[in-house]
Design a protein around this motif. Structure first.
Motif, PDB file in Angstrom:
ATOM      1  N   GLU A  63       3.853   1.117  10.692  1.00 24.64           N
ATOM      2  CA  GLU A  63       4.699   2.266  10.406  1.00 24.64           C
ATOM      3  C   GLU A  63       5.694   1.814   9.341  1.00 24.64           C
ATOM      4  OE1 GLU A  63       6.401   3.374  14.168  1.00 24.64           O
ATOM      5  OE2 GLU A  63       4.512   4.230  14.874  1.00 24.64           O
ATOM      6  N   ILE A  64       5.619   2.428   8.178  1.00 27.78           N
ATOM      7  CA  ILE A  64       6.440   2.043   7.032  1.00 27.78           C
ATOM      8  C   ILE A  64       7.305   3.245   6.630  1.00 27.78           C
ATOM      9  CG2 ILE A  64       6.435   1.123   4.667  1.00 27.78           C
ATOM     10  CD1 ILE A  64       4.849  -0.694   6.541  1.00 27.78           C
ATOM     11  N   GLU A  65       8.618   3.019   6.489  1.00 27.28           N
ATOM     12  CA  GLU A  65       9.527   4.057   6.001  1.00 27.28           C
ATOM     13  C   GLU A  65      10.071   3.616   4.649  1.00 27.28           C
ATOM     14  OE1 GLU A  65      12.595   5.029   8.811  1.00 27.28           O
ATOM     15  OE2 GLU A  65      11.142   5.470  10.385  1.00 27.28           O
TER      16      GLU A  65
ATOM     17  N   GLN B  87      12.676   4.822   1.442  1.00 30.05           N
ATOM     18  CA  GLN B  87      13.717   5.692   0.912  1.00 30.05           C
ATOM     19  C   GLN B  87      13.477   5.807  -0.589  1.00 30.05           C
ATOM     20  OE1 GLN B  87      16.351   6.953   2.898  1.00 30.05           O
ATOM     21  NE2 GLN B  87      16.833   8.248   1.156  1.00 30.05           N
ATOM     22  N   THR B  88      13.267   7.040  -1.075  1.00 30.96           N
ATOM     23  CA  THR B  88      13.010   7.226  -2.507  1.00 30.96           C
ATOM     24  C   THR B  88      14.321   7.317  -3.276  1.00 30.96           C
ATOM     25  OG1 THR B  88      12.992   9.641  -2.413  1.00 30.96           O
ATOM     26  CG2 THR B  88      10.888   8.513  -1.974  1.00 30.96           C
ATOM     27  N   LYS B  89      14.221   7.197  -4.596  1.00 30.86           N
ATOM     28  CA  LYS B  89      15.406   7.295  -5.446  1.00 30.86           C
ATOM     29  C   LYS B  89      15.988   8.706  -5.428  1.00 30.86           C
ATOM     30  CE  LYS B  89      13.865   3.550  -8.332  1.00 30.86           C
ATOM     31  NZ  LYS B  89      13.203   3.137  -9.544  1.00 30.86           N
ATOM     32  N   GLN B  90      15.174   9.691  -5.088  1.00 31.81           N
ATOM     33  CA  GLN B  90      15.640  11.076  -5.012  1.00 31.81           C
ATOM     34  C   GLN B  90      16.339  11.363  -3.677  1.00 31.81           C
ATOM     35  OE1 GLN B  90      12.353  10.283  -5.734  1.00 31.81           O
ATOM     36  NE2 GLN B  90      12.644  10.441  -7.958  1.00 31.81           N
ATOM     37  N   GLY B  91      16.348  10.385  -2.759  1.00 30.80           N
ATOM     38  CA  GLY B  91      17.043  10.560  -1.485  1.00 30.80           C
ATOM     39  C   GLY B  91      16.176  11.034  -0.340  1.00 30.80           C
ATOM     40  N   THR B  92      14.903  11.228  -0.591  1.00 32.50           N
ATOM     41  CA  THR B  92      14.030  11.627   0.506  1.00 32.50           C
ATOM     42  C   THR B  92      13.483  10.376   1.195  1.00 32.50           C
ATOM     43  OG1 THR B  92      12.076  11.740  -0.910  1.00 32.50           O
ATOM     44  CG2 THR B  92      13.332  13.775  -0.618  1.00 32.50           C
ATOM     45  N   GLU B  93      13.006  10.578   2.402  1.00 34.74           N
ATOM     46  CA  GLU B  93      12.411   9.480   3.158  1.00 34.74           C
ATOM     47  C   GLU B  93      10.940   9.818   3.412  1.00 34.74           C
ATOM     48  OE1 GLU B  93      14.444   7.160   6.482  1.00 34.74           O
ATOM     49  OE2 GLU B  93      13.097   8.491   7.572  1.00 34.74           O
ATOM     50  N   THR B  94      10.085   8.866   3.118  1.00 34.94           N
ATOM     51  CA  THR B  94       8.657   9.053   3.342  1.00 34.94           C
ATOM     52  C   THR B  94       8.197   8.037   4.379  1.00 34.94           C
ATOM     53  OG1 THR B  94       8.402   9.745   1.033  1.00 34.94           O
ATOM     54  CG2 THR B  94       6.401   9.189   2.239  1.00 34.94           C
ATOM     55  N   GLU B  95       7.468   8.532   5.383  1.00 35.13           N
ATOM     56  CA  GLU B  95       6.954   7.674   6.448  1.00 35.13           C
ATOM     57  C   GLU B  95       5.436   7.585   6.313  1.00 35.13           C
ATOM     58  OE1 GLU B  95       8.311   9.051  10.276  1.00 35.13           O
ATOM     59  OE2 GLU B  95      10.310   9.468   9.474  1.00 35.13           O
ATOM     60  N   PHE B  96       4.938   6.373   6.442  1.00 35.46           N
ATOM     61  CA  PHE B  96       3.496   6.130   6.350  1.00 35.46           C
ATOM     62  C   PHE B  96       3.006   5.462   7.631  1.00 35.46           C
ATOM     63  CE2 PHE B  96       5.104   5.933   2.007  1.00 35.46           C
ATOM     64  CZ  PHE B  96       4.219   6.749   1.325  1.00 35.46           C
TER      65      PHE B  96
ATOM     66  N   ILE C 242       0.846  -1.204   0.000  1.00 41.21           N
ATOM     67  CA  ILE C 242       0.000   0.000   0.000  1.00 41.21           C
ATOM     68  C   ILE C 242       0.875   1.245   0.000  1.00 41.21           C
ATOM     69  CG2 ILE C 242      -1.640   1.340   1.383  1.00 41.21           C
ATOM     70  CD1 ILE C 242      -2.792  -1.430   2.323  1.00 41.21           C
ATOM     71  N   ALA C 243       1.921   1.248   0.823  1.00 36.33           N
ATOM     72  CA  ALA C 243       2.821   2.404   0.893  1.00 36.33           C
ATOM     73  C   ALA C 243       3.592   2.578  -0.418  1.00 36.33           C
ATOM     74  CB  ALA C 243       3.781   2.247   2.068  1.00 36.33           C
ATOM     75  N   LEU C 244       4.056   1.469  -0.996  1.00 39.27           N
ATOM     76  CA  LEU C 244       4.828   1.550  -2.248  1.00 39.27           C
ATOM     77  C   LEU C 244       3.979   2.008  -3.424  1.00 39.27           C
ATOM     78  CD1 LEU C 244       7.100  -1.592  -1.818  1.00 39.27           C
ATOM     79  CD2 LEU C 244       7.867   0.809  -1.971  1.00 39.27           C
ATOM     80  N   LYS C 245       2.651   1.853  -3.342  1.00 38.24           N
ATOM     81  CA  LYS C 245       1.765   2.385  -4.386  1.00 38.24           C
ATOM     82  C   LYS C 245       1.718   3.906  -4.323  1.00 38.24           C
ATOM     83  CE  LYS C 245      -1.224  -1.634  -4.877  1.00 38.24           C
ATOM     84  NZ  LYS C 245      -2.560  -2.188  -4.623  1.00 38.24           N
ATOM     85  N   ARG C 246       2.001   4.473  -3.147  1.00 37.54           N
ATOM     86  CA  ARG C 246       1.963   5.920  -2.963  1.00 37.54           C
ATOM     87  C   ARG C 246       3.278   6.592  -3.353  1.00 37.54           C
ATOM     88  NH1 ARG C 246      -2.277   8.388   0.261  1.00 37.54           N
ATOM     89  NH2 ARG C 246      -3.959   6.876   0.144  1.00 37.54           N
ATOM     90  N   THR C 247       4.389   5.871  -3.182  1.00 49.53           N
ATOM     91  CA  THR C 247       5.697   6.447  -3.515  1.00 49.53           C
ATOM     92  C   THR C 247       6.640   5.325  -3.939  1.00 49.53           C
ATOM     93  OG1 THR C 247       7.429   7.953  -2.752  1.00 49.53           O
ATOM     94  CG2 THR C 247       6.657   6.354  -1.163  1.00 49.53           C
ATOM     95  N   ASP C 248       7.451   5.622  -4.933  1.00 54.25           N
ATOM     96  CA  ASP C 248       8.387   4.634  -5.468  1.00 54.25           C
ATOM     97  C   ASP C 248       9.681   4.685  -4.651  1.00 54.25           C
ATOM     98  OD1 ASP C 248       9.261   2.649  -7.186  1.00 54.25           O
ATOM     99  OD2 ASP C 248      10.159   4.101  -8.577  1.00 54.25           O
ATOM    100  N   GLY C 249      10.189   3.531  -4.265  1.00 58.32           N
ATOM    101  CA  GLY C 249      11.434   3.488  -3.505  1.00 58.32           C
ATOM    102  C   GLY C 249      11.627   2.131  -2.859  1.00 58.32           C
ATOM    103  N   THR C 250      12.428   2.131  -1.794  1.00 59.82           N
ATOM    104  CA  THR C 250      12.761   0.906  -1.077  1.00 59.82           C
ATOM    105  C   THR C 250      12.321   1.022   0.378  1.00 59.82           C
ATOM    106  OG1 THR C 250      14.713   0.670  -2.481  1.00 59.82           O
ATOM    107  CG2 THR C 250      14.670  -0.640  -0.468  1.00 59.82           C
ATOM    108  N   VAL C 251      11.657  -0.010   0.874  1.00 59.77           N
ATOM    109  CA  VAL C 251      11.238  -0.027   2.278  1.00 59.77           C
ATOM    110  C   VAL C 251      12.489  -0.189   3.141  1.00 59.77           C
ATOM    111  CG1 VAL C 251       9.928  -1.252   4.043  1.00 59.77           C
ATOM    112  CG2 VAL C 251       8.968  -0.974   1.742  1.00 59.77           C
ATOM    113  N   THR C 252      12.725   0.769   4.036  1.00 57.31           N
ATOM    114  CA  THR C 252      13.889   0.711   4.923  1.00 57.31           C
ATOM    115  C   THR C 252      13.515   0.260   6.333  1.00 57.31           C
ATOM    116  OG1 THR C 252      13.657   3.060   5.454  1.00 57.31           O
ATOM    117  CG2 THR C 252      15.174   2.466   3.659  1.00 57.31           C
ATOM    118  N   GLU C 253      12.260   0.461   6.705  1.00 60.51           N
ATOM    119  CA  GLU C 253      11.790   0.016   8.020  1.00 60.51           C
ATOM    120  C   GLU C 253      10.300  -0.225   7.948  1.00 60.51           C
ATOM    121  OE1 GLU C 253      11.632   1.537  12.645  1.00 60.51           O
ATOM    122  OE2 GLU C 253      13.165   2.380  11.338  1.00 60.51           O
ATOM    123  N   SER C 254       9.878  -1.264   8.659  1.00 59.84           N
ATOM    124  CA  SER C 254       8.465  -1.625   8.642  1.00 59.84           C
ATOM    125  C   SER C 254       8.150  -2.335   9.950  1.00 59.84           C
ATOM    126  CB  SER C 254       8.204  -2.555   7.454  1.00 59.84           C
ATOM    127  OG  SER C 254       6.875  -2.969   7.441  1.00 59.84           O
TER     128      SER C 254
END
Length: 170
Positions: free
Chosen positions: A141-143, A145-154, A117-129
Motif C-alpha cells: 500500500e503506497i501513498e 502526495q502530489t505537487k498539486q496537493g492531492t493524495e494518490t493511494e496505490f 512502480i507507483a511513482l511512475k504512475r504519478t509524480d510526487g513524494t511517497v508519504t506512506e508505504s
C-alpha cells in the motif's frame, strides 16, 4: 373431589419431571456448545504459546474464529514492524499456517520497487508505504502526495508488481 386432587397431583408431577428433564438437557447441550469450558480444550494462553513457535514476536490480539471451516484461535503477532496472523486449531492444538513461509513465497519485489512502480504512475513524494496481507495475498500500500496537493493511494501486488488499485483523494 378426590379425582380432581389426583389429577392436579399427577399434572404437577408431570410438570416437575418435564422441568427436570429440560434443565438436564439444556445443561448438557450448553456444555457441548462451549468446548473452551471443557477440560482439555485449548485456552488462549496455550494458543499464544503455539503461535509463538511459528512467529516469535509480540502478541497483539487473540480472537476465536473459523478458518477453512475449522474452529481456531487467530493469534495476531507483531514482529519487526509487521503483523502476522497464526491460526491455531482449537481441537488438534496445531498451528494451521506459517505466515513467514507464506510471505517468503509470495513477496518477490521490495518495498522500494513497489514505490518506484507507483511513482511512475504519478509524480510526487511517497508519504506512506507498507506491506500488507489481504485474503492470503501480499500487497504494498503506497501513498503519494502530489505537487498539486492531492493524495494518490496505490495497491501493488508484492508477487509480481501488478497494479491492483489506484485511488485519488482530493
Amino acid at each position: 373431589m378426590l379425582k380432581k386432587r389426583w389429577m392436579v397431583g399427577l399434572l404437577a408431577g408431570c410438570l416437575a419431571a418435564g422441568g427436570f428433564s429440560y434443565n438436564a438437557f439444556a445443561k448438557e447441550n450448553n456444555e457441548n456448545s462451549q468446548p473452551s469450558s471443557k477440560a482439555g480444550a485449548l485456552t488462549e494462553q496455550q494458543a499464544e504459546s503455539i503461535a509463538k513457535t511459528v512467529v516469535d514476536g509480540n502478541v497483539e490480539d487473540i480472537d476465536r474464529e473459523l478458518y477453512n471451516g475449522k474452529d481456531v484461535y487467530e493469534v495476531e503477532i507483531e514482529k519487526a514492524g509487521e503483523d502476522y496472523d497464526v491460526y491455531v486449531d482449537i481441537h488438534t492444538k496445531q498451528a494451521l499456517n506459517d505466515p513467514l513461509k507464506e510471505k517468503a513465497e509470495q513477496v518477490a519485489i521490495t518495498k522500494e520497487e513497489a514505490e518506484e512502480i507507483a511513482l511512475k504512475r504519478t509524480d510526487g513524494t511517497v508519504t506512506e508505504s507498507k506491506l500488507d496481507e489481504e485474503d492470503g495475498a501480499y500487497i504494498y500500500e503506497i501513498e503519494i502526495q502530489t505537487k498539486q496537493g492531492t493524495e494518490t493511494e496505490f495497491e501493488i501486488s508484492a508477487k509480481d508488481g501488478r497494479m491492483i488499485k489506484t485511488e485519488i483523494d482530493d
